[in-house]
Scaffold this active site. Structure first.
Site: not given
Ligand code: LCS
Length: 397
Positions: A62, A115, A187, A212
């Protein structure tokens, strides 16, 4: 070749050769998948030193993992940033970035065309934490300037924006951020570092939905942040550590693999997208085409200055609006009706009822997203087959 020498090479070479480091132990050219949740410590004292930050090393996936670290080095290298942090998804990156910069009582000035998931985070969850989000039409930088408050710590934009393909002027908005002592986050999912490097244009933080184009094959959900050491250390040590949205080593490895072919894929996506955009702009059943590469795009000149290519996403309005759009989509044979984007396959969807269904009717109008807008994530198939599919489906409406 070492990292300093590689930096003098072209972007496509950097993508293939990575940050210039083969596995030190074995010479393996591809970074191995360190599929391990935990890392053995030699002594209790070493464990204490690792936790106290007095010693560098891996402790628990993590918090860091060698495969993920290789990905982070590489993406920082490609975006020309100091450090990067890979996360479980683009949304994990968005929430982690926001919480690393703002706290209760602060505000964010954000573009009103983002988005749909990011918009929902800003509309619902952050306000519950007493973080105000002021959404503006950021295509005009003056609106960003006017919205700035004394407590604004973050400006958040997406350029080109999902799904309107509108652009924000990165250098102009970076200057506003600097003047107000706020950070600018861009972004960069649609452009990728191949076509646009926001940090070189003055931004402080770059975000990717790596799901993406960086993955490119539609087989991973992932997110990435790039920024200075202070920001990335805070995002990792104070936010990701507590919220827990870490990426798996296998997904990091898929992204490392994806990056190697990013230049050839994105060139082909953009080549195909231009052909589809041109075809649609002359089609009698199409009202309007949204693609930054077309001279008719209102920010085509800005696109030419801050991007080196126009990307693989095209949107358009069909005459007859939503119902006709739905009939058109249902008649496609080769393109797949699906959300997500940046895959080798062509994907098509209607933002107002799918990816941006988190927007109210008024918010859709303000963001410039018509109800009948159709968004195509143009794949890397032969463009003539894609044109044939568009043509036969348009003939049926
Ligand atoms: N930023 C942009 C520009 C996006 O398009 C997306 C997802 C995200 C952030 C969030 O990333 P995720 O958590 O999904 O990795 N965009 C999607 C879309 O247009 N269709 O499905 C997801």
């Amino acid at each position: 070749m070492n990292a300093a020498e590689l930096q003098t090479k072209h972007f496509a070479t950097l993508c293939v050769h990575g940050a210039g480091e083969a596995d030190k132990e074995t010479g393996a050219l591809n970074t191995p998948i360190y599929q391990s949740s935990t890392f053995a410590m030699h002594t209790a004292q070493e464990g204490a030193a690792l936790f106290a930050g007095e010693r560098e090393g891996y402790v628990y996936t993590r918090l860091g993992n060698p495969t993920t670290a290789a990905l982070e080095r590489e993406i920082a290298f490609l975006e020309k940033g100091e450090k990067a942090l890979a996360l479980a998804s683009g949304m994990a990156a968005a929430s982690t970035a926001a919480l690393a910069v703002v706290a209760s009582g602060d505000s964010i000035v954000a573009s009103n065309c983002l988005y749909g998931g990011t918009h929902k985070l800003f509309k619902d969850l952050l306000p519950r934490m007493n973080i105000e989000v002021i959404e503006v039409d950021a295509t005009d930088s003056k609106n960003v300037q006017k919205a700035m408050q004394p407590n604004t710590k973050l400006i958040y934009i997406e350029t080109p924006a999902n799904p309107s393909l509108t652009l924000n002027d990165i250098p102009a908005i970076a200057a506003i951020a600097k003047k107000h002592n706020a950070k600018l986050l861009v972004d960069n999912t649609f452009a990728t570092p191949y076509f646009q490097r926001p940090l070189e244009l003055g931004a402080d933080i770059v975000l990717h939905s790596a799901t993406k184009y960086i993955s490119g094959h539609g087989d991973t959900i992932a997110g990435i942040l790039v920024g200075d050491g202070e920001f990335i250390d805070c995002a990792r040590g104070e936010i990701l550590r507590d919220l827990g949205g870490c990426i798996s080593p296998f997904n990091s490895w898929l992204l490392l693999r994806g990056l190697k072919t990013l230049p050839v894929r994105i060139e082909k996506h953009a080549f195909n997208a231009m052909r589809l955009a041109k075809y649609l702009s002359f089609h009698p059943k199409v009202d309007k085409v949204y693609y930054p590469g077309l001279p008719t795009h209102p920010q085509h000149e800005l696109a030419k200055t801050q991007m080196s290519g126009f990307g693989g996403i095209v949107a358009f309005e069909i005459k007859g609006g939503r119902k006709t759009g739905e009939r058109f989509i249902n008649n496609l044979k080769l393109m797949t009706i699906a959300v997500s984007l940046g895959d080798v396959d062509t994907l098509i969807q209607m933002p107002s009822t799918m990816t941006h269904s988190t927007y109210s009717v008024e918010e859709l109008a303000a963001a410039g997203i018509p109800e009948g807008l159709v968004r195509i994530s143009v794949g890397i198939e032969h463009y003539k087959d894609l044109l044939d599919d568009l043509s036969q489906a348009l003939a049926k409406v």
